[in-house]
Design an enzyme around this catalytic site. Structure first.
Site, short mmCIF file in Angstrom:
data_model
loop_
_atom_site.label_atom_id
_atom_site.label_comp_id
_atom_site.label_asym_id
_atom_site.label_seq_id
_atom_site.Cartn_x
_atom_site.Cartn_y
_atom_site.Cartn_z
N ASP A 8 -11.61 17.56 95.43
CA ASP A 8 -12.87 17.81 96.12
C ASP A 8 -13.02 19.33 96.21
OD1 ASP A 8 -15.08 17.56 98.00
OD2 ASP A 8 -13.60 18.11 99.53
N ASP A 10 -15.61 21.60 98.62
CA ASP A 10 -15.75 22.19 99.95
C ASP A 10 -14.81 21.54 100.96
OD1 ASP A 10 -17.75 23.75 98.84
OD2 ASP A 10 -19.36 22.44 99.54
N GLY A 18 -18.85 24.23 106.87
CA GLY A 18 -19.38 23.58 108.05
C GLY A 18 -20.43 22.56 107.66
N TYR A 21 -24.06 24.34 103.36
CA TYR A 21 -23.62 24.43 101.98
C TYR A 21 -23.18 25.86 101.66
CZ TYR A 21 -26.27 20.11 101.89
OH TYR A 21 -26.73 18.85 102.16
N ASP A 127 -11.04 16.06 101.64
CA ASP A 127 -10.98 16.17 103.11
C ASP A 127 -11.85 15.13 103.82
OD1 ASP A 127 -13.38 17.43 102.31
OD2 ASP A 127 -13.45 18.57 104.18
MG LIG Z 1 -15.04 18.20 101.15
#
Ligand SMILES: [Mg+2]
Length: 175
Positions: A8, A10, A18, A21, A127
């Site tokens: 993944d 971000d 947060g 983006y 995440d």
């Molecule tokens: Mg992510």
């Protein structure tokens, strides 16, 4: 057939922006241990595949060209350190119009076909629960959770911890 490690973006490869983006390269920060982990995996024969949802493009907050620029700069930094991704897949559409959006396994299936990946021998890390759900839906052998969302095959607190575990796991497999 080759094994791949699906990442993944971000909150995994780079620090989470947060609720919003990453809209420009200046706001892209690699997570601690990310480059070292990518380099180690690459040197141990893994294909590195980035699978990311970037709805900011679909929402008109950034252009496809900007997203491509961020990924080109990321790849430039990684390739200087022997850690570049072999392929990048991004779902840019909005929820209702984007069939590839996580937890759909479509982007992993695209990578599987393009790179001849053995999914059962492959791993993923992300995440969010949808990252884990995507990997499991695609038949990825091991799906690692960074942080504490539920449902993963395995949870780690940091990329450094994952890296330490992988080094030990490779030694066990080689023994
Ligand atoms: Mg992510």
């Amino acid at each position: 057939m080759t094994r791949a490690f699906f990442f993944d973006r971000d909150g995994t490869v780079n620090r989470s922006p947060g609720p919003g983006y990453v809209l420009r390269w200046e706001d892209f920060y690699f997570q601690d241990g990310a480059v070292e982990l990518l380099r180690w995996l690459k040197s141990h024969g893994w294909k590195l595949v980035l699978i990311t949802s970037q709805q900011g493009v679909g929402k008109g907050l950034m252009t496809q060209a900007t997203l491509d620029d961020i990924h080109a700069r990321m790849q430039d930094q990684l390739s200087h350190r022997g850690a570049a991704f072999d392929a990048i897949y991004a779902a840019i559409g909005l929820d209702a119009t984007e069939p590839r959006r996580k937890p759909s396994p479509l982007m992993i299936q695209e990578a599987q076909a393009a790179l001849d990946i053995d999914l059962a021998a492959s791993w993923s890390v992300g995440d969010k629960e949808r990252d884990i759900a995507m990997g499991q839906a695609a038949g990825v052998g091991m799906n690692v959770q960074l942080g504490t969302d539920a449902g993963a095959d395995w949870e780690v607190s940091s990329l450094r911890q994952l890296h330490d575990h992988l080094i030990r796991w490779e030694r066990l497999m080689a023994a």
